[in-house]
Design a protein around this motif. Structure first.
Motif, PDB file in Angstrom:
ATOM      1  N   CYS A  30       0.829  -1.212   0.000  1.00  0.00           N
ATOM      2  CA  CYS A  30       0.000   0.000   0.000  1.00  0.00           C
ATOM      3  C   CYS A  30       0.860   1.257   0.000  1.00  0.00           C
ATOM      4  O   CYS A  30       0.531   2.248  -0.666  1.00  0.00           O
ATOM      5  CB  CYS A  30      -0.956   0.000   1.186  1.00  0.00           C
ATOM      6  N   ALA A  31       1.978   1.226   0.716  1.00  0.00           N
ATOM      7  CA  ALA A  31       2.855   2.397   0.780  1.00  0.00           C
ATOM      8  C   ALA A  31       3.523   2.662  -0.565  1.00  0.00           C
ATOM      9  O   ALA A  31       3.814   3.807  -0.888  1.00  0.00           O
ATOM     10  CB  ALA A  31       3.900   2.206   1.867  1.00  0.00           C
ATOM     11  N   PHE A  32       3.742   1.626  -1.344  1.00  0.00           N
ATOM     12  CA  PHE A  32       4.279   1.823  -2.689  1.00  0.00           C
ATOM     13  C   PHE A  32       3.204   2.371  -3.626  1.00  0.00           C
ATOM     14  O   PHE A  32       3.481   3.215  -4.469  1.00  0.00           O
ATOM     15  CB  PHE A  32       4.841   0.505  -3.257  1.00  0.00           C
ATOM     16  N   ALA A  33       1.974   1.873  -3.486  1.00  0.00           N
ATOM     17  CA  ALA A  33       0.892   2.284  -4.389  1.00  0.00           C
ATOM     18  C   ALA A  33       0.350   3.677  -4.067  1.00  0.00           C
ATOM     19  O   ALA A  33      -0.046   4.410  -4.977  1.00  0.00           O
ATOM     20  CB  ALA A  33      -0.244   1.260  -4.329  1.00  0.00           C
ATOM     21  N   ALA A  34       0.308   4.035  -2.790  1.00  0.00           N
ATOM     22  CA  ALA A  34      -0.257   5.330  -2.380  1.00  0.00           C
ATOM     23  C   ALA A  34       0.565   5.919  -1.238  1.00  0.00           C
ATOM     24  O   ALA A  34       0.113   5.987  -0.091  1.00  0.00           O
ATOM     25  CB  ALA A  34      -1.716   5.163  -1.966  1.00  0.00           C
ATOM     26  N   PRO A  35       1.781   6.370  -1.527  1.00  0.00           N
ATOM     27  CA  PRO A  35       2.641   6.893  -0.456  1.00  0.00           C
ATOM     28  C   PRO A  35       2.107   8.169   0.189  1.00  0.00           C
ATOM     29  O   PRO A  35       2.523   8.516   1.301  1.00  0.00           O
ATOM     30  CB  PRO A  35       3.979   7.134  -1.177  1.00  0.00           C
ATOM     31  N   GLU A  36       1.170   8.838  -0.480  1.00  0.00           N
ATOM     32  CA  GLU A  36       0.565  10.035   0.104  1.00  0.00           C
ATOM     33  C   GLU A  36      -0.324   9.691   1.297  1.00  0.00           C
ATOM     34  O   GLU A  36      -0.623  10.537   2.123  1.00  0.00           O
ATOM     35  CB  GLU A  36      -0.303  10.765  -0.932  1.00  0.00           C
ATOM     36  N   VAL A  37      -0.741   8.427   1.378  1.00  0.00           N
ATOM     37  CA  VAL A  37      -1.704   7.997   2.402  1.00  0.00           C
ATOM     38  C   VAL A  37      -1.100   7.004   3.388  1.00  0.00           C
ATOM     39  O   VAL A  37      -1.396   7.052   4.574  1.00  0.00           O
ATOM     40  CB  VAL A  37      -2.950   7.379   1.722  1.00  0.00           C
ATOM     41  N   PHE A  38      -0.254   6.106   2.898  1.00  0.00           N
ATOM     42  CA  PHE A  38       0.270   5.023   3.739  1.00  0.00           C
ATOM     43  C   PHE A  38       1.778   5.183   3.938  1.00  0.00           C
ATOM     44  O   PHE A  38       2.509   5.506   3.006  1.00  0.00           O
ATOM     45  CB  PHE A  38       0.014   3.660   3.081  1.00  0.00           C
ATOM     46  N   SER A  39       2.234   4.908   5.152  1.00  0.00           N
ATOM     47  CA  SER A  39       3.672   4.920   5.443  1.00  0.00           C
ATOM     48  C   SER A  39       3.901   4.066   6.694  1.00  0.00           C
ATOM     49  O   SER A  39       2.953   3.490   7.241  1.00  0.00           O
ATOM     50  CB  SER A  39       4.172   6.351   5.657  1.00  0.00           C
ATOM     51  N   PHE A  40       5.149   4.025   7.139  1.00  0.00           N
ATOM     52  CA  PHE A  40       5.481   3.244   8.330  1.00  0.00           C
ATOM     53  C   PHE A  40       6.151   4.143   9.351  1.00  0.00           C
ATOM     54  O   PHE A  40       6.911   5.041   8.989  1.00  0.00           O
ATOM     55  CB  PHE A  40       6.411   2.080   7.963  1.00  0.00           C
ATOM     56  N   ASP A  41       5.865   3.880  10.608  1.00  0.00           N
ATOM     57  CA  ASP A  41       6.520   4.647  11.662  1.00  0.00           C
ATOM     58  C   ASP A  41       7.886   4.034  11.961  1.00  0.00           C
ATOM     59  O   ASP A  41       8.316   3.085  11.293  1.00  0.00           O
ATOM     60  CB  ASP A  41       5.630   4.739  12.912  1.00  0.00           C
TER      61      ASP A  41
END
Length: 74
Positions: A16-27
């Motif tokens: 998901c972070a690759f597909a939509a980095p504006e929304v998903f990331s990791f702490d």
């Protein structure tokens, strides 16, 4: 539109972070963090993120999703 991630299902694969980095990331502890809402301009990216999730933990609710699936918006 609203973005729901079932954190009981999420295994932090990161697609998901690759597909939509504006929304998903990791702490810093590699836990998924995400926005709870997003504008329609991100719909395509969010649909790719939901489709890429190997455990299907992501759900998108909103007017266009409702029209496409017939499912009610929560």
């Amino acid at each position: 539109m609203r973005i729901h991630v079932d954190m009981d299902l999420c295994q932090s694969h990161g697609q998901c972070a690759f597909a939509a980095p504006e929304v998903f990331s990791f702490d810093g502890d590699d836990n998924l963090v995400h926005a709870e809402t997003a504008g329609e301009s991100l719909r395509d990216a969010l649909e790719r993120a939901a489709a890429a999730c190997p455990v299907r933990a992501i759900r998108i609710d909103g007017p266009a999703h409702e029209a496409a699936t017939g499912e009610p918006v929560a």
